[in-house]
Scaffold this motif. Structure first.
Motif, mmCIF file in Angstrom:
data_model
loop_
_atom_site.group_PDB
_atom_site.id
_atom_site.type_symbol
_atom_site.label_atom_id
_atom_site.label_comp_id
_atom_site.label_asym_id
_atom_site.label_seq_id
_atom_site.Cartn_x
_atom_site.Cartn_y
_atom_site.Cartn_z
ATOM 1 N N TYR A 35 -17.920 -108.915 1.997
ATOM 2 C CA TYR A 35 -17.865 -110.305 1.539
ATOM 3 C C TYR A 35 -19.238 -110.662 0.987
ATOM 4 O O TYR A 35 -20.113 -111.148 1.691
ATOM 5 C CB TYR A 35 -17.463 -111.215 2.703
ATOM 6 C CG TYR A 35 -17.313 -112.661 2.322
ATOM 7 C CD1 TYR A 35 -16.411 -113.061 1.345
ATOM 8 C CD2 TYR A 35 -18.074 -113.640 2.956
ATOM 9 C CE1 TYR A 35 -16.267 -114.391 0.994
ATOM 10 C CE2 TYR A 35 -17.942 -114.972 2.613
ATOM 11 C CZ TYR A 35 -17.040 -115.340 1.634
ATOM 12 O OH TYR A 35 -16.906 -116.656 1.295
ATOM 13 N N LYS A 36 -19.427 -110.375 -0.294
ATOM 14 C CA LYS A 36 -20.731 -110.491 -0.946
ATOM 15 C C LYS A 36 -21.327 -111.888 -0.844
ATOM 16 O O LYS A 36 -22.520 -112.046 -0.581
ATOM 17 C CB LYS A 36 -20.624 -110.060 -2.409
ATOM 18 C CG LYS A 36 -21.953 -110.031 -3.123
ATOM 19 C CD LYS A 36 -21.828 -109.441 -4.501
ATOM 20 C CE LYS A 36 -23.059 -109.505 -5.346
ATOM 21 N NZ LYS A 36 -24.318 -109.787 -4.792
ATOM 22 N N THR A 37 -20.504 -112.913 -1.007
ATOM 23 C CA THR A 37 -20.994 -114.296 -0.951
ATOM 24 C C THR A 37 -21.665 -114.589 0.387
ATOM 25 O O THR A 37 -22.727 -115.208 0.444
ATOM 26 C CB THR A 37 -19.833 -115.290 -1.185
ATOM 27 O OG1 THR A 37 -19.177 -114.938 -2.402
ATOM 28 C CG2 THR A 37 -20.339 -116.708 -1.272
ATOM 29 N N LYS A 96 -30.585 -105.139 4.724
ATOM 30 C CA LYS A 96 -29.184 -105.356 4.334
ATOM 31 C C LYS A 96 -28.528 -104.033 3.955
ATOM 32 O O LYS A 96 -27.402 -103.735 4.373
ATOM 33 C CB LYS A 96 -29.083 -106.328 3.154
ATOM 34 C CG LYS A 96 -29.217 -107.767 3.525
ATOM 35 C CD LYS A 96 -29.033 -108.651 2.311
ATOM 36 C CE LYS A 96 -29.379 -110.083 2.634
ATOM 37 N NZ LYS A 96 -29.232 -110.981 1.484
ATOM 38 N N LYS A 97 -29.252 -103.227 3.172
ATOM 39 C CA LYS A 97 -28.710 -101.923 2.772
ATOM 40 C C LYS A 97 -28.468 -101.030 3.983
ATOM 41 O O LYS A 97 -27.469 -100.319 4.044
ATOM 42 C CB LYS A 97 -29.662 -101.224 1.795
ATOM 43 C CG LYS A 97 -29.664 -101.811 0.412
ATOM 44 C CD LYS A 97 -30.648 -101.075 -0.471
ATOM 45 C CE LYS A 97 -30.784 -101.741 -1.822
ATOM 46 N NZ LYS A 97 -31.778 -101.053 -2.667
ATOM 47 N N PHE A 132 -21.462 -110.173 7.638
ATOM 48 C CA PHE A 132 -22.336 -110.111 8.801
ATOM 49 C C PHE A 132 -23.413 -111.173 8.694
ATOM 50 O O PHE A 132 -23.737 -111.643 7.606
ATOM 51 C CB PHE A 132 -22.945 -108.712 9.003
ATOM 52 C CG PHE A 132 -23.956 -108.315 7.969
ATOM 53 C CD1 PHE A 132 -25.292 -108.709 8.074
ATOM 54 C CD2 PHE A 132 -23.588 -107.532 6.890
ATOM 55 C CE1 PHE A 132 -26.218 -108.330 7.126
ATOM 56 C CE2 PHE A 132 -24.508 -107.147 5.935
ATOM 57 C CZ PHE A 132 -25.830 -107.548 6.056
ATOM 58 N N THR A 133 -23.926 -111.561 9.855
ATOM 59 C CA THR A 133 -25.053 -112.484 9.938
ATOM 60 C C THR A 133 -26.027 -111.920 10.966
ATOM 61 O O THR A 133 -25.653 -111.095 11.804
ATOM 62 C CB THR A 133 -24.622 -113.903 10.354
ATOM 63 O OG1 THR A 133 -23.913 -113.828 11.595
ATOM 64 C CG2 THR A 133 -23.725 -114.549 9.316
ATOM 65 N N ILE A 159 -24.105 -110.040 14.031
ATOM 66 C CA ILE A 159 -22.710 -110.474 14.177
ATOM 67 C C ILE A 159 -21.924 -109.936 12.992
ATOM 68 O O ILE A 159 -22.294 -110.165 11.838
ATOM 69 C CB ILE A 159 -22.610 -112.013 14.223
ATOM 70 C CG1 ILE A 159 -23.423 -112.548 15.404
ATOM 71 C CG2 ILE A 159 -21.149 -112.462 14.310
ATOM 72 C CD1 ILE A 159 -23.644 -114.041 15.373
ATOM 73 N N ILE A 160 -20.865 -109.201 13.281
ATOM 74 C CA ILE A 160 -19.999 -108.644 12.237
ATOM 75 C C ILE A 160 -18.663 -109.367 12.296
ATOM 76 O O ILE A 160 -18.021 -109.410 13.346
ATOM 77 C CB ILE A 160 -19.811 -107.126 12.412
ATOM 78 C CG1 ILE A 160 -21.165 -106.411 12.326
ATOM 79 C CG2 ILE A 160 -18.833 -106.583 11.364
ATOM 80 C CD1 ILE A 160 -21.108 -104.921 12.599
ATOM 81 N N ASP A 161 -18.257 -109.944 11.169
ATOM 82 C CA ASP A 161 -16.988 -110.661 11.050
ATOM 83 C C ASP A 161 -16.018 -109.849 10.204
ATOM 84 O O ASP A 161 -16.384 -109.362 9.131
ATOM 85 C CB ASP A 161 -17.182 -112.016 10.358
ATOM 86 C CG ASP A 161 -18.071 -112.957 11.128
ATOM 87 O OD1 ASP A 161 -18.050 -112.916 12.365
ATOM 88 O OD2 ASP A 161 -18.794 -113.752 10.487
#
Length: 176
Positions: free
Chosen positions: A42-44, A56-57, A84-85, A128-130
């Protein structure tokens, strides 16, 4: 026999190195997780995460590896989206050690004996992974890992892989 010993040591190392990550997960109990076969990021949402592009990578690469190992396929038309956050919190620990108890006033204070202080800091990070149903745009699963972060760039890949592996080990959820 030597291979078995080496493999045992390697597995023990992997288990102990990731044991410091505390993991929780939650999910929608009405969802049939066996219907999900493909994913995309989810790029956004990921673009809003305030960490370095290198980190991030690292996270994206680790998630890709774990999802592929679980039999999922990356797709342009996915069944689910992955977001993710992150967050980090610096902890400061102060410990006082007394050199002795002699003459003085009150417990813990002594004008004749000095106290030693040990101050240490560490950073505790949360990943956190959604997992989101791509059609309904609803959260279906969420995993959270909390552990200590390293500033050592040589160990960042290993640390992030440990977080991601520990979190995604709880997906898909086992219904009781």
């Amino acid at each position: 026999m030597r291979t078995i010993k080496l493999l045992s040591v390697l597995i023990l190392f992997l288990l102990t190195s990731c044991s410091s990550v505390r993991v929780n997960s939650d999910y929608d109990k009405k969802v049939d997780f066996s219907t999900y076969k493909t994913y995309a990021f989810y790029k956004t949402g990921i673009d809003k995460v305030e960490i370095s592009d290198l980190d991030k990578k690292r996270i994206l690469r680790s998630i890709d590896e774990e999802m592929t190992a679980k039999g999922f396929t990356k797709s342009e038309t996915p069944d689910m989206l992955i977001n993710f956050t992150t967050k980090a919190e610096k902890n400061i620990n102060v410990n006082q050690f007394y050199a002795g108890y002699g003459y003085g006033w009150g417990f813990g204070w002594n004008p004749y004996w000095g106290g030693n202080y040990n101050v240490s800091t560490n950073t505790e990070g949360t990943l956190i992974i959604d997992l989101i149903d791509a059609n309904k745009k609803e959260l279906i699963w969420q995993g959270e890992g909390v552990g200590y972060l390293t500033k050592n760039t040589d160990k960042k890949d290993e640390n992030i892989k440990c977080f991601v592996t520990s979190i995604l080990a709880q997906y898909p959820p086992v219904k009781k």
